[in-house]
Design an enzyme around this catalytic site. Structure first.
Site, mmCIF file in Angstrom:
data_model
loop_
_atom_site.group_PDB
_atom_site.id
_atom_site.type_symbol
_atom_site.label_atom_id
_atom_site.label_comp_id
_atom_site.label_asym_id
_atom_site.label_seq_id
_atom_site.Cartn_x
_atom_site.Cartn_y
_atom_site.Cartn_z
ATOM 1 N N GLU A 105 23.960 40.239 43.652
ATOM 2 C CA GLU A 105 25.484 41.496 44.933
ATOM 3 C C GLU A 105 24.676 42.567 44.370
ATOM 4 O O GLU A 105 24.700 43.368 43.126
ATOM 5 C CB GLU A 105 27.112 40.419 44.373
ATOM 6 N N GLU A 164 39.218 37.030 41.837
ATOM 7 C CA GLU A 164 38.028 37.195 42.989
ATOM 8 C C GLU A 164 37.438 38.466 42.832
ATOM 9 O O GLU A 164 37.233 39.645 42.145
ATOM 10 C CB GLU A 164 39.041 38.127 43.772
ATOM 11 N N LYS A 173 46.931 48.727 36.722
ATOM 12 C CA LYS A 173 45.983 49.375 36.713
ATOM 13 C C LYS A 173 45.171 49.720 38.407
ATOM 14 O O LYS A 173 44.633 49.331 38.213
ATOM 15 C CB LYS A 173 44.662 49.651 35.897
#
Length: 481
Positions: A383, A250, A174
């Protein structure tokens, strides 16, 4: 204008009247640069079905030499096409030309590395009792789903795809819609090989996330390799837990750079600026926190502010540019809100600005520095994914380590020092999958990388990068009868 299409079982699907065709935009101009066809759930079903059939009925998983040869030739073709792909990557992603070139070079290196490993997947055997043998065999897991983000679409595709193919898996990819053309150009370097069995490689793009969610939950997908936010990674883990699918994740990062009082400040500041502004800070390993010993805080801050102010923010294709654009206007607006919040709840040491000489529809934003000492601060804990760094101080080594570890992330970190004994001592105590000393963002095909805590599951690159795509089987043979 190029249209990226869905690719299933060796064929590009032509869009019909019901197909949704959307646009990809150049972050440096705000103008439409390419288009893509958004895949349907039926397309995903067909792609997974093709991958399953290829895995079960073709010799692909049992042909290490074929897989090695194909990865090697894939690398050769990608290297030849890299200049053209790099230009498209700059246009669709907004990063610097040198960053795009480095990304493609790293992808070629990764393919060649796993081409070698494809022929070196060994089991073992032992005679347990006289004439009774246990064989330990290494087999490909099956169908791998590879979900690729937009920030490094070449590297982050190849670092999952290469070990999956080397192991003998078939794949469904994807691609991120923002950079779909980049992934298509790369994959054409592979699928033009007539020796590739139909269905081993399939890919699609979509607008939204419905097809991606369906892919990750599909009962015929054996392993999901995803790079992206921790939030989405948790959703994938939750959905896949119902069928115990294997995961390689990740996820997010909040990388600290720790500057010791004996550090070479010229080297440290230059490294921090480069590590914080790579891909405009839109990299999970990018420096987002700077921790400085209190005895040198004023000197380091002055140098950082000066260096960030002097940074040339501009189009990635311009050789004079030192930092490119954010991926889109939405990201620019989100980060501007963070800067406004810092004015209210923190101390803004350097305010990021939209360059006045760039097009109004572009997505540029210069770097920001926020002073933060409270470990509960949003700016330390979350983040932000852009060119915003916090500036923090510490009094001793123990505090530096404790502050660095005081987030839910554990992906990347760096230490800047001349006393390597102390730096090595700190590296042992830092809860990060990557610790660089007097460097940042040094990643290699041969060397595993990954996250601690909420920054991920599993490892990418290196020999361990194969493990998520390999099963271990015990075969017992009794030859006494």
């Amino acid at each position: 204008m190029h249209i990226s299409r869905t690719y299933i079982n060796g064929q590009f699907l032509n869009p019909d009247q019901s197909s949704l065709i959307a646009e990809c935009f150049n972050p440096a101009t705000g103008e439409a640069e390419a288009r893509y066809v958004s895949a349907s759930l039926q397309d995903v079903d067909e792609a997974v079905c093709a991958a399953r059939k290829a895995f079960e009925t073709t010799p692909w998983s049992q042909s290490p030499k074929l897989r090695s040869d194909m990865l090697r030739l894939f690398a050769d073709r990608l290297e030849a096409c890299a200049p053209e792909i790099s230009q498209v990557l700059v246009a669709l992603n907004g990063k610097l030309k040198r960053e795009a070139d480095q990304e493609l070079n790293a992808s070629v290196s990764e393919l060649r590395y796993y081409s070698g490993l494809a022929r070196n997947i060994f089991g073992r055997n032992i005679e347990i009792e006289p004439d009774k043998y246990s064989l330990i065999e290494k087999e490909a897991v099956g169908v791998a789903a590879v979900v690729v983000p937009w920030n490094a679409p070449a590297t982050l595709l190849i670092r999952s795809l290469a070990p999956a193919l080397a192991a003998g898996c078939s794949v469904v990819i994807k691609a991120a819609h923002q950079t779909a053309q980049v992934n298509e150009m790369i994959m054409k370097c592979l699928v033009q090989d007539q020796n590739l069995p139909l269905g081993v490689v399939n890919w699609f793009t979509e607008r939204g996330s419905q097809a991606s969610q369906y892919l990750c939950m599909h009962p015929d997908v054996d392993v999901v390799s995803f790079t992206g936010s921790t939030h989405v990674g948790k959703l994938i883990a939750e959905s896949s837990a119902k069928r115990l699918a294997r995961l390689s994740l990740e996820l997010g990062g909040k990388a600290p750079a720790i500057v010791l009082k004996d550090a070479d400040l010229d080297r440290a500041v230059a490294g921090i600026v480069a590590g914080a502004t790579v891909m405009a800070g839109q990299m999970c390993t990018a420096i987002s926190r700077v921790l400085v010993h209190e005895s040198i805080k004023d000197t380091v801050l002055d140098r950082m502010v000066s260096a960030f102010k002097g940074l040339r923010v501009g189009p990635g294709a311009d050789p004079a540019s030192q930092m490119g654009a954010l991926i889109d206007k939405a990201s620019q607006s989100r980060l501007l809100r963070e800067i406004d919040e810092a004015k209210q709840s923190a101390e803004l040491l350097l305010e990021g600005q939209i360059p006045a000489d760039m097009p109004e529809a572009s997505s540029f934003l210069s770097p920001s520095i926020i002073a933060a000492q409270d470990l509960d601060s949003h700016f330390i804990q979350e983040e932000l994914f852009g060119p915003i760094v916090t500036f923090e101080t510490y009094s001793d080594i123990d505090e530096a380590v404790a502050r660095s570890n005081a987030t839910r992330y554990g992906l990347a970190s760096s230490i800047w020092a001349t006393d390597y004994r102390i730096a090595r001592y700190m590296a042992r105590r830092l809860k990060f999958g990557n610790v660089w000393i007097n460097a940042h963002n040094r990643l290699f095909a041969e060397v595993e990388t990954g996250g601690y805590k909420e920054s991920g599951v599993g490892r990418l690159h290196g020999v361990d990068g194969l493990l998520d795509f390999i099963e271990t089987k015990h075969v017992y043979i009794d030859t006494t009868h």
